[in-house]
Write a protein that holds these residues in place. Structure first.
Motif, PDB file in Angstrom:
ATOM      1  N   ARG A  86      10.860  -0.455   1.523  1.00 41.06           N
ATOM      2  CA  ARG A  86       9.771  -0.189   2.471  1.00 41.06           C
ATOM      3  C   ARG A  86       8.827   0.897   1.930  1.00 41.06           C
ATOM      4  O   ARG A  86       7.607   0.782   1.998  1.00 41.06           O
ATOM      5  N   GLY A  87       9.436   1.961   1.364  1.00 43.37           N
ATOM      6  CA  GLY A  87       8.617   3.048   0.824  1.00 43.37           C
ATOM      7  C   GLY A  87       7.738   2.561  -0.313  1.00 43.37           C
ATOM      8  O   GLY A  87       6.569   2.954  -0.425  1.00 43.37           O
ATOM      9  N   LEU A  88       8.319   1.671  -1.120  1.00 42.27           N
ATOM     10  CA  LEU A  88       7.561   1.128  -2.248  1.00 42.27           C
ATOM     11  C   LEU A  88       6.333   0.351  -1.761  1.00 42.27           C
ATOM     12  O   LEU A  88       5.224   0.519  -2.271  1.00 42.27           O
TER      13      LEU A  88
ATOM     14  N   ALA B 140       4.889   0.537   1.262  1.00 43.61           N
ATOM     15  CA  ALA B 140       3.958   1.404   2.001  1.00 43.61           C
ATOM     16  C   ALA B 140       3.100   2.244   1.070  1.00 43.61           C
ATOM     17  O   ALA B 140       1.991   2.668   1.436  1.00 43.61           O
ATOM     18  N   ALA B 141       3.591   2.480  -0.140  1.00 38.46           N
ATOM     19  CA  ALA B 141       2.848   3.327  -1.087  1.00 38.46           C
ATOM     20  C   ALA B 141       1.715   2.590  -1.795  1.00 38.46           C
ATOM     21  O   ALA B 141       0.892   3.219  -2.476  1.00 38.46           O
ATOM     22  N   GLN B 142       1.646   1.285  -1.624  1.00 38.50           N
ATOM     23  CA  GLN B 142       0.595   0.532  -2.320  1.00 38.50           C
ATOM     24  C   GLN B 142      -0.783   0.900  -1.737  1.00 38.50           C
ATOM     25  O   GLN B 142      -0.935   1.039  -0.518  1.00 38.50           O
ATOM     26  N   PRO B 143      -1.783   1.046  -2.589  1.00 38.32           N
ATOM     27  CA  PRO B 143      -3.100   1.459  -2.078  1.00 38.32           C
ATOM     28  C   PRO B 143      -3.742   0.426  -1.144  1.00 38.32           C
ATOM     29  O   PRO B 143      -4.596   0.770  -0.340  1.00 38.32           O
ATOM     30  N   TRP B 144      -3.379  -0.837  -1.231  1.00 36.98           N
ATOM     31  CA  TRP B 144      -3.988  -1.883  -0.383  1.00 36.98           C
ATOM     32  C   TRP B 144      -3.227  -2.095   0.924  1.00 36.98           C
ATOM     33  O   TRP B 144      -3.580  -2.958   1.714  1.00 36.98           O
ATOM     34  N   VAL B 145      -2.143  -1.303   1.144  1.00 35.18           N
ATOM     35  CA  VAL B 145      -1.407  -1.409   2.409  1.00 35.18           C
ATOM     36  C   VAL B 145      -1.912  -0.309   3.356  1.00 35.18           C
ATOM     37  O   VAL B 145      -1.879   0.876   3.025  1.00 35.18           O
ATOM     38  N   SER B 146      -2.412  -0.722   4.496  1.00 31.73           N
ATOM     39  CA  SER B 146      -2.961   0.263   5.435  1.00 31.73           C
ATOM     40  C   SER B 146      -1.937   0.670   6.499  1.00 31.73           C
ATOM     41  O   SER B 146      -1.896   1.825   6.928  1.00 31.73           O
TER      42      SER B 146
ATOM     43  N   GLU C 113      -6.878  -8.769   0.520  1.00 30.39           N
ATOM     44  CA  GLU C 113      -6.134 -10.005   0.744  1.00 30.39           C
ATOM     45  C   GLU C 113      -5.561 -10.554  -0.573  1.00 30.39           C
ATOM     46  O   GLU C 113      -4.406 -10.999  -0.630  1.00 30.39           O
ATOM     47  N   ALA C 114      -6.340 -10.483  -1.636  1.00 34.55           N
ATOM     48  CA  ALA C 114      -5.886 -11.034  -2.925  1.00 34.55           C
ATOM     49  C   ALA C 114      -4.676 -10.267  -3.443  1.00 34.55           C
ATOM     50  O   ALA C 114      -3.685 -10.868  -3.908  1.00 34.55           O
ATOM     51  N   ALA C 115      -4.739  -8.941  -3.357  1.00 36.57           N
ATOM     52  CA  ALA C 115      -3.616  -8.123  -3.830  1.00 36.57           C
ATOM     53  C   ALA C 115      -2.374  -8.409  -2.993  1.00 36.57           C
ATOM     54  O   ALA C 115      -1.263  -8.527  -3.527  1.00 36.57           O
ATOM     55  N   ALA C 116      -2.568  -8.560  -1.718  1.00 39.57           N
ATOM     56  CA  ALA C 116      -1.425  -8.817  -0.852  1.00 39.57           C
ATOM     57  C   ALA C 116      -0.789 -10.162  -1.183  1.00 39.57           C
ATOM     58  O   ALA C 116       0.444 -10.289  -1.269  1.00 39.57           O
ATOM     59  N   GLU C 117      -1.640 -11.184  -1.369  1.00 43.93           N
ATOM     60  CA  GLU C 117      -1.103 -12.506  -1.669  1.00 43.93           C
ATOM     61  C   GLU C 117      -0.351 -12.507  -2.994  1.00 43.93           C
ATOM     62  O   GLU C 117       0.658 -13.186  -3.159  1.00 43.93           O
ATOM     63  N   HIS C 118      -0.858 -11.721  -3.946  1.00 47.77           N
ATOM     64  CA  HIS C 118      -0.256 -11.719  -5.280  1.00 47.77           C
ATOM     65  C   HIS C 118       0.996 -10.855  -5.356  1.00 47.77           C
ATOM     66  O   HIS C 118       1.990 -11.216  -5.977  1.00 47.77           O
ATOM     67  N   ASP C 119       0.966  -9.696  -4.690  1.00 45.44           N
ATOM     68  CA  ASP C 119       1.999  -8.689  -4.960  1.00 45.44           C
ATOM     69  C   ASP C 119       2.999  -8.451  -3.836  1.00 45.44           C
ATOM     70  O   ASP C 119       4.105  -7.961  -4.105  1.00 45.44           O
ATOM     71  N   LEU C 120       2.634  -8.728  -2.620  1.00 43.13           N
ATOM     72  CA  LEU C 120       3.479  -8.276  -1.510  1.00 43.13           C
ATOM     73  C   LEU C 120       4.880  -8.881  -1.577  1.00 43.13           C
ATOM     74  O   LEU C 120       5.893  -8.166  -1.545  1.00 43.13           O
ATOM     75  N   LEU C 121       4.940 -10.186  -1.714  1.00 39.27           N
ATOM     76  CA  LEU C 121       6.252 -10.839  -1.729  1.00 39.27           C
ATOM     77  C   LEU C 121       7.053 -10.422  -2.963  1.00 39.27           C
ATOM     78  O   LEU C 121       8.274 -10.210  -2.904  1.00 39.27           O
ATOM     79  N   ARG C 122       6.370 -10.278  -4.092  1.00 39.20           N
ATOM     80  CA  ARG C 122       7.053  -9.864  -5.330  1.00 39.20           C
ATOM     81  C   ARG C 122       7.690  -8.489  -5.162  1.00 39.20           C
ATOM     82  O   ARG C 122       8.813  -8.242  -5.605  1.00 39.20           O
ATOM     83  N   LEU C 123       6.940  -7.574  -4.535  1.00 41.02           N
ATOM     84  CA  LEU C 123       7.450  -6.215  -4.331  1.00 41.02           C
ATOM     85  C   LEU C 123       8.697  -6.236  -3.460  1.00 41.02           C
ATOM     86  O   LEU C 123       9.697  -5.559  -3.754  1.00 41.02           O
TER      87      LEU C 123
END
Lengths: 322, 286
Positions: free
Chosen positions: A247-249, A251-257, A277-287
């Protein structure tokens, strides 16, 4: 086709005041050609006033509007030649039959040949399922039958634009379904602009929506965009296992508000607000999946149903402007 | 229009767009229902019935009474101070046309506009390619035709026949037609007034009340302002005194009318009422 010709209705700061009360406040509306345009709003929002202004049944206090490029008011007869209109509470001559009503209506558009006009009337009666009641006086018609007659008279002239004011408001579920089916059939031929406060109907048939509240346009967008929400992008992630470390990882992403956590039946549900939106689609699930202790049961972008979106916009302090 | 090429579009008619279709509808209401027959019969009973009562039934009854009392042959012969029966009949016909039929016209006229405004059928019709002036003028045209045939021509023809057969007097046809024309002008005045009021106010009581006040309250108005006689329709059909016969009566007797001002003023009022009605109706929000 440029944008102006692709618009069937366009208004600019259209305003209407009745006895000191502003029924419509600076409406800027754009209705694209060949759309089924849902015009939403609570009772008294100004929907019927807008329609009456578009048809020249009322005169604007200020502002202007164009339908097919013709100025409302000044060219209203030309506009009405290409429009079919069903009023919220339509009133016809009770002594006439359905066929006589359509013949009278057709007389405003066609001068002949008589046989072709009669064929068009028969075809229209058939379309709305009134062929077997065509020669009965209207005073014996039910509400549903009147509404179907209303749709028939609104499209007898092959209109390029059909304006329907609360077409299903007074109908039972079966009547509503029938009306929506007729609208879906007509969409192949024409633009449909209809007002309603029945959100299910809008979600079912509309492709573009405008929301009016207290005389002001508070949203206008393709329905998909409206359903995507008006409070920023939110992804819903349902997790199993211990998700605290990751969760901390995230939440620390710059595109997560924002990141809100709920516990549901032993599982963890995250509501992740994102700005990219693009960063979220690409990275969120991977993280999330980078932690082997966590498994993902559900992952989806949050969608509102129209009722949620409508209430959020209408009741929201900022009017949820799109 | 996503047109069907086999159908011919109605040509553009500007401020009269839709007039033909609307007038056909209004004419159907007059001529394809029983309305023409009812109107003819109602006014036949009221106007010519009264005329028959005065020139046929009453003299016979008086003669019978006189014969019973004095054994004389004719009561009429015994009453030399009374005006001739044919003149009395003529006066009755024109007075009742200007009073009773005018009331009928007011009732018809109030239905034409205010009823359609209140029930919402006007809003429906005006959502079609129809000019507002065509909507109003179609009401005026169809009702004017219905009134002409059932209330003026039919009643006038019967009255002329009754007067001829009962009194033996054949009035000059041209003069009698002139008198009927003045009756018609009076009725058009009240029709236009009622149509105009139908566009100005929302109360059916007011739309009916004001014309009825003009019809029945003329003596009151003339008492307050005698000059109104020259600019209102009363002088056309109402005989005020022996010295002031109705213009229609004078014309029907083949005598010259010396002062046309009331007729001219009535015609002008009618035009003004129609103009105001169109002007107001153009500005109405539905």
């Amino acid at each position: 086709m440029d944008s102006s010709t692709a618009l069937v209705i366009e208004t600019h700061n259209l305003t209407k005041t009745y006895k000191g009360v502003q029924a419509l406040k600076g409406l800027n509306l754009k209705v694209p050609k060949n759309s089924i345009f849902g015009f939403l709003g609570p009772n008294g929002a100004g929907k019927t006033t807008t329609i009456k202004l578009l048809l020249g049944l009322a005169r604007p206090t200020s502002g202007e509007g164009r339908v097919f490029g013709h100025a409302i008011g000044r060219d209203s007869v030309r506009i009405r030649q290409r429009v079919g209109y069903l009023a919220q509470d339509p009133r016809y001559y009770e002594h006439m039959t359905a066929r006589e009503t359509l013949r009278f209506t057709a007389g405003f558009f066609f001068s002949g040949p008589a046989a072709q006009i009669e064929a068009r009337i028969a075809e229209t009666l058939d379309l709305v399922g009134l062929a077997d009641k065509a020669d009965r006086p209207l005073k014996g018609f039910s509400g549903g039958e009147r509404q179907r007659l209303g749709i028939a008279q609104a499209q007898i002239n092959y209109p390029d634009l059909i304006i329907l004011d609360e077409p299903a408001a007074s109908l039972d579920p079966q009547g509503r379904r029938d009306v929506l089916e007729v609208m879906e059939r007509l969409r192949k031929y024409t633009t449909i602009f209809y007002s309603t406060h029945i959100l299910d109907d809008v979600q079912r048939v509309s492709d573009t929506v405008a929301i009016l509240n207290q005389g002001e346009l508070v949203a206008q967008a393709p329905i998909e965009q409206l359903l995507a929400g008006s409070g920023g992008l939110i992804y819903q992630v349902k997790l199993k296992g211990d998700a605290e470390p990751v969760r901390g990882l995230v939440a620390a992403q710059p595109w997560v508000s924002t990141l809100k956590v709920d516990r549901v039946n032993g599982a963890t549900a995250w509501h992740v607000g994102v700005t990219d939106e693009a960063a979220a689609e690409h990275d969120l699930l991977r993280l999330v999946l980078s932690d082997p202790a966590v498994s993902v049961a559900e992952f989806a972008r949050q969608k509102y149903d129209l009722e949620e979106a409508f209430l959020k916009i209408v009741e929201g302090g900022d009017h949820g402007k799109q | 229009m996503a047109s069907n090429s086999s159908l011919q579009a109605v040509p553009e008619r500007g401020w009269l767009q839709g007039f033909g279709n609307l007038t056909r509808k209004e004419n159907r209401r007059w001529w394809r229902t029983g309305q023409w027959l009812w109107q003819t019969l109602i006014w036949l009973a009221l106007v010519n019935g009264m005329l028959a009562l005065v020139i046929i039934v009453a003299p016979q009854a008086e003669a019978a009474e006189a014969q019973r009392r004095t054994g004389e042959v004719s009561a009429v012969e015994g009453l030399p101070d009374q005006p001739p029966l044919d003149q009395t009949g003529l006066m009755i016909y024109f007075t009742f046309s200007g009073l009773a039929i005018a009331v009928g016209v007011v009732i018809l006229g109030q239905e034409a506009v205010i009823l359609e405004r209140q029930t919402g059928t006007a809003a429906w019709v005006l959502s079609k390619p129809v000019s507002r002036s065509a909507f109003l003028l179609s009401k005026l045209a169809a009702n004017a035709l219905g009134i002409l045939v059932t209330m003026v021509l039919a009643q006038g023809a019967v009255a002329y026949g009754l007067l001829y057969f009962a009194t033996g007097t054949a009035y000059p046809v041209g003069g009698f037609l002139g008198g009927m024309a003045l009756v018609y002008l009076t009725l058009l005045f009240y029709l236009a007034l009622t149509l105009m009021l139908g566009t100005l106010v929302n109360s059916r009581g007011a739309v009916i009340g004001l014309p009825l006040l003009l019809i029945f309250g003329y003596q009151l108005f003339l008492g307050l302002a005698p000059w109104l006689m020259a600019v209102m329709p009363w002088a056309l059909t109402m005989t005020m005194s022996e010295a002031q016969p109705a213009m229609a009566l004078t014309l029907a007797q083949g005598q010259p009318v010396t002062d046309w001002l009331p007729a001219i003023a009535t015609a002008l009022w009618t035009v003004v009422f129609v103009g105001v009605a169109v002007w107001r109706f153009e500005r109405e929000d539905f």
